[in-house]
Design a protein around this motif. Structure first.
Motif, PDB file in Angstrom:
ATOM      1  N   SER A 297       0.841  -1.191   0.000  1.00  9.75           N
ATOM      2  CA  SER A 297       0.000   0.000   0.000  1.00  9.75           C
ATOM      3  C   SER A 297       0.875   1.239   0.000  1.00  9.75           C
ATOM      4  O   SER A 297       1.915   1.280   0.665  1.00  9.75           O
ATOM      5  CB  SER A 297      -0.886   0.019   1.249  1.00  9.75           C
ATOM      6  OG  SER A 297      -1.656   1.209   1.309  1.00  9.75           O
TER       7      SER A 297
ATOM      8  N   ARG B 128      -1.933  -0.888  -3.512  1.00  9.70           N
ATOM      9  CA  ARG B 128      -3.092  -0.215  -2.934  1.00  9.70           C
ATOM     10  C   ARG B 128      -2.836   1.290  -2.943  1.00  9.70           C
ATOM     11  O   ARG B 128      -1.827   1.761  -2.413  1.00  9.70           O
ATOM     12  CB  ARG B 128      -3.321  -0.706  -1.509  1.00  9.70           C
ATOM     13  CG  ARG B 128      -4.533  -0.107  -0.783  1.00  9.70           C
ATOM     14  CD  ARG B 128      -4.508  -0.616   0.640  1.00  9.70           C
ATOM     15  NE  ARG B 128      -5.694  -0.315   1.422  1.00  9.70           N
ATOM     16  CZ  ARG B 128      -5.664   0.225   2.638  1.00  9.70           C
ATOM     17  NH1 ARG B 128      -4.498   0.574   3.195  1.00  9.70           N
ATOM     18  NH2 ARG B 128      -6.774   0.425   3.317  1.00  9.70           N
TER      19      ARG B 128
ATOM     20  N   SER C 221      -3.704   4.591  -1.540  1.00  6.08           N
ATOM     21  CA  SER C 221      -4.328   5.013  -0.287  1.00  6.08           C
ATOM     22  C   SER C 221      -4.614   6.510  -0.305  1.00  6.08           C
ATOM     23  O   SER C 221      -3.743   7.331  -0.046  1.00  6.08           O
ATOM     24  CB  SER C 221      -3.403   4.657   0.885  1.00  6.08           C
ATOM     25  OG  SER C 221      -3.978   5.047   2.108  1.00  6.08           O
TER      26      SER C 221
ATOM     27  N   ASP D  73      -8.335   2.769  -2.787  1.00  3.49           N
ATOM     28  CA  ASP D  73      -8.656   2.772  -1.363  1.00  3.49           C
ATOM     29  C   ASP D  73      -9.263   4.100  -0.940  1.00  3.49           C
ATOM     30  O   ASP D  73      -8.559   5.117  -0.874  1.00  3.49           O
ATOM     31  CB  ASP D  73      -7.370   2.482  -0.568  1.00  3.49           C
ATOM     32  CG  ASP D  73      -7.497   2.773   0.911  1.00  3.49           C
ATOM     33  OD1 ASP D  73      -8.618   2.678   1.451  1.00  3.49           O
ATOM     34  OD2 ASP D  73      -6.458   3.082   1.539  1.00  3.49           O
TER      35      ASP D  73
ATOM     36  N   HIS E 236      -9.844   5.978   1.771  1.00  5.38           N
ATOM     37  CA  HIS E 236      -9.198   5.817   3.072  1.00  5.38           C
ATOM     38  C   HIS E 236      -9.868   6.693   4.134  1.00  5.38           C
ATOM     39  O   HIS E 236      -9.252   7.596   4.706  1.00  5.38           O
ATOM     40  CB  HIS E 236      -7.702   6.126   2.955  1.00  5.38           C
ATOM     41  CG  HIS E 236      -6.861   5.496   4.018  1.00  5.38           C
ATOM     42  ND1 HIS E 236      -6.354   4.218   3.906  1.00  5.38           N
ATOM     43  CD2 HIS E 236      -6.440   5.954   5.214  1.00  5.38           C
ATOM     44  CE1 HIS E 236      -5.639   3.925   4.979  1.00  5.38           C
ATOM     45  NE2 HIS E 236      -5.687   4.966   5.800  1.00  5.38           N
TER      46      HIS E 236
ATOM     47  N   GLU F 141     -11.922  -0.452  -2.786  1.00  2.00           N
ATOM     48  CA  GLU F 141     -12.069  -0.570  -1.332  1.00  2.00           C
ATOM     49  C   GLU F 141     -12.847   0.651  -0.848  1.00  2.00           C
ATOM     50  O   GLU F 141     -12.315   1.762  -0.822  1.00  2.00           O
ATOM     51  CB  GLU F 141     -10.703  -0.660  -0.661  1.00  2.00           C
ATOM     52  CG  GLU F 141     -10.786  -0.868   0.843  1.00  2.00           C
ATOM     53  CD  GLU F 141      -9.427  -1.086   1.506  1.00  2.00           C
ATOM     54  OE1 GLU F 141      -9.408  -1.275   2.731  1.00  2.00           O
ATOM     55  OE2 GLU F 141      -8.392  -1.056   0.796  1.00  2.00           O
TER      56      GLU F 141
ATOM     57  N   ASN G 264     -12.132   2.257   4.332  1.00  2.00           N
ATOM     58  CA  ASN G 264     -10.873   1.747   4.878  1.00  2.00           C
ATOM     59  C   ASN G 264     -11.025   1.123   6.267  1.00  2.00           C
ATOM     60  O   ASN G 264     -10.849  -0.078   6.423  1.00  2.00           O
ATOM     61  CB  ASN G 264      -9.855   2.886   4.922  1.00  2.00           C
ATOM     62  CG  ASN G 264      -8.655   2.592   5.783  1.00  2.00           C
ATOM     63  OD1 ASN G 264      -7.946   1.613   5.565  1.00  2.00           O
ATOM     64  ND2 ASN G 264      -8.413   3.419   6.791  1.00  2.00           N
TER      65      ASN G 264
ATOM     66  N   THR H  53     -12.830  -6.861   4.277  1.00  2.00           N
ATOM     67  CA  THR H  53     -11.433  -6.572   4.597  1.00  2.00           C
ATOM     68  C   THR H  53     -11.122  -6.844   6.059  1.00  2.00           C
ATOM     69  O   THR H  53     -11.982  -6.771   6.943  1.00  2.00           O
ATOM     70  CB  THR H  53     -11.067  -5.119   4.268  1.00  2.00           C
ATOM     71  OG1 THR H  53     -11.725  -4.234   5.163  1.00  2.00           O
ATOM     72  CG2 THR H  53     -11.418  -4.772   2.834  1.00  2.00           C
TER      73      THR H  53
ATOM     74  N   THR I  91      -6.324  -5.966   3.318  1.00  2.00           N
ATOM     75  CA  THR I  91      -5.881  -4.804   2.539  1.00  2.00           C
ATOM     76  C   THR I  91      -4.868  -3.956   3.289  1.00  2.00           C
ATOM     77  O   THR I  91      -4.372  -2.971   2.734  1.00  2.00           O
ATOM     78  CB  THR I  91      -7.072  -3.922   2.127  1.00  2.00           C
ATOM     79  OG1 THR I  91      -7.835  -3.579   3.284  1.00  2.00           O
ATOM     80  CG2 THR I  91      -7.965  -4.647   1.130  1.00  2.00           C
ATOM     81  N   GLU I  92      -4.554  -4.328   4.526  1.00  5.50           N
ATOM     82  CA  GLU I  92      -3.532  -3.580   5.271  1.00  5.50           C
ATOM     83  C   GLU I  92      -3.033  -4.426   6.422  1.00  5.50           C
ATOM     84  O   GLU I  92      -3.825  -4.993   7.175  1.00  5.50           O
ATOM     85  CB  GLU I  92      -4.122  -2.265   5.798  1.00  5.50           C
ATOM     86  CG  GLU I  92      -3.120  -1.342   6.479  1.00  5.50           C
ATOM     87  CD  GLU I  92      -3.774  -0.031   6.920  1.00  5.50           C
ATOM     88  OE1 GLU I  92      -4.500   0.574   6.110  1.00  5.50           O
ATOM     89  OE2 GLU I  92      -3.571   0.377   8.077  1.00  5.50           O
TER      90      GLU I  92
END
Length: 325
Positions: free
Chosen positions: A43, A72, A74, A110, A112, A146, A149, A213, A241-242
């Motif tokens: 990411s 990703r 962000s 993303d 976020h 996504e 987040n 996620t 995803t993180e």
């Protein structure tokens, strides 16, 4: 570069060329041929702070030296992000989608949202942003969206309702791209608030071609989190995803032993993952040493990497059965 269209035989040799349009099949992420796949990659940090780290050289390194399948993108909404300059940040995301596409990587767009934790706070902004992204990039076969987040401080039912309101807006313009839905309490499946994955398993989002996620930081999130992810992945599609090898702040000491336990689980169950983060932020979770971005590298090899960077680069580069073709 033309990537593989849905239903077409794979061509080329990059992850996105070989695997084509991804879709959710059962509890797995599958490629255009219907084979379950596991994406592994990085990411970015927030585009408002570390866009300068995303150069031609660093992105080439991510694709060709790290052998990443996915990047990703962000984009923070608050914290001097999207809400301060919607057109400017949208242009940055557009550019990074094109950069990932040119290198044959998948790209996670993303949204976020972090503070406030209620995704409804940014619903109108999300509709505007994802309408643009879906209209402009709907011919691409290398994207995932996504849409929230790390929701926090709200019920799963509220997150679910948000997803069910936003996903049709995306689908009106892009019916093919998988959508990733954040889970409660910082995408912990509710575990950080004392719940379990059952709240999602028993009340899933009313939409198709979606996954849920999960985020973890190995020095903070132990066996309870690992077990919840394992159980959830047997019932619903999951995508990490993180994650970080440090504490939940993205800083502090690394717990590589616990991190490897997570990676072993994700490999066994084909859960895709993205590490946080591809920047030179001062925290231990940023893979590059301080000053690397200002100096424009070096990007390849391990000279510029912190310990977490060395570790995760090695794991991304470790051969697996992806791409499967």
């Amino acid at each position: 570069m033309a990537l593989t269209a849905p239903g077409q035989p794979p061509t080329g040799d990059t992850p996105a060329e070989i695997n084509g349009q991804l879709r959710i099949c059962g509890t797995k992420l599958c490629n255009a041929s219907g084979h379950p796949v596991q994406l592994r990659g990085m990411s970015t940090h927030g585009l408002q702070w570390y866009y300068q780290c995303l150069t031609t050289g660093s992105l080439n390194a991510l694709a060709d030296d790290w052998n990443a399948d996915v990047m990703r993108i962000s984009m923070y909404i608050q914290e001097d992000g999207y809400e301060t300059d919607p057109a400017g940040f949208t242009a940055k995301v557009d550019n990074l989608i094109e950069q990932a596409t040119a290198r044959g990587m998948y790209a996670i767009v993303d949204w976020h949202m972090l503070d406030p934790g209620d995704p409804y706070y940014n619903l109108s902004r999300a509709k505007t942003f994802f309408t643009h992204i879906a209209q402009r990039h709907n011919a691409k076969t290398n994207l995932l969206y996504e849409i929230a987040n790390e929701p926090s401080g709200v019920s799963w039912s509220r997150i679910k309702s948000y997803a069910e309101e936003l996903i049709p807006v995306i689908r009106a313009n892009d019916p093919e791209t998988p959508v990733l839905v954040g889970t409660r309490e910082y995408s912990s499946l509710g575990v950080s608030a004392g719940a379990t994955e059952s709240e999602v398993v028993n009340n899933p989002v009313n939409a198709t071609n979606i996954a849920y996620t999960f985020h973890f930081y190995a020095a903070s999130h132990g066996q309870e989190y690992l077990d919840a992810l394992s159980r959830a992945a047997d019932r619903i599609p999951m995508f990490v995803t993180e994650f970080g090898t440090q504490t939940y702040t993205g800083d502090g000491g690394n717990n590589f032993t616990r991190s490897q336990q997570y990676l072993d689980l994700m490999a066994a169950k084909k859960i895709s993952w993205v590490n946080w983060n591809y920047s030179d932020d001062f925290r231990s979770g940023a893979v590059f040493k301080d000053g690397t971005c200002a100096a424009n590298g070096p990007w390849t090899g391990t000279t510029s990497l912190k310990p977490a960077g060395v570790w995760v680069r090695d794991r991304i580069r470790t051969p697996d059965d992806f791409p499967t073709g």
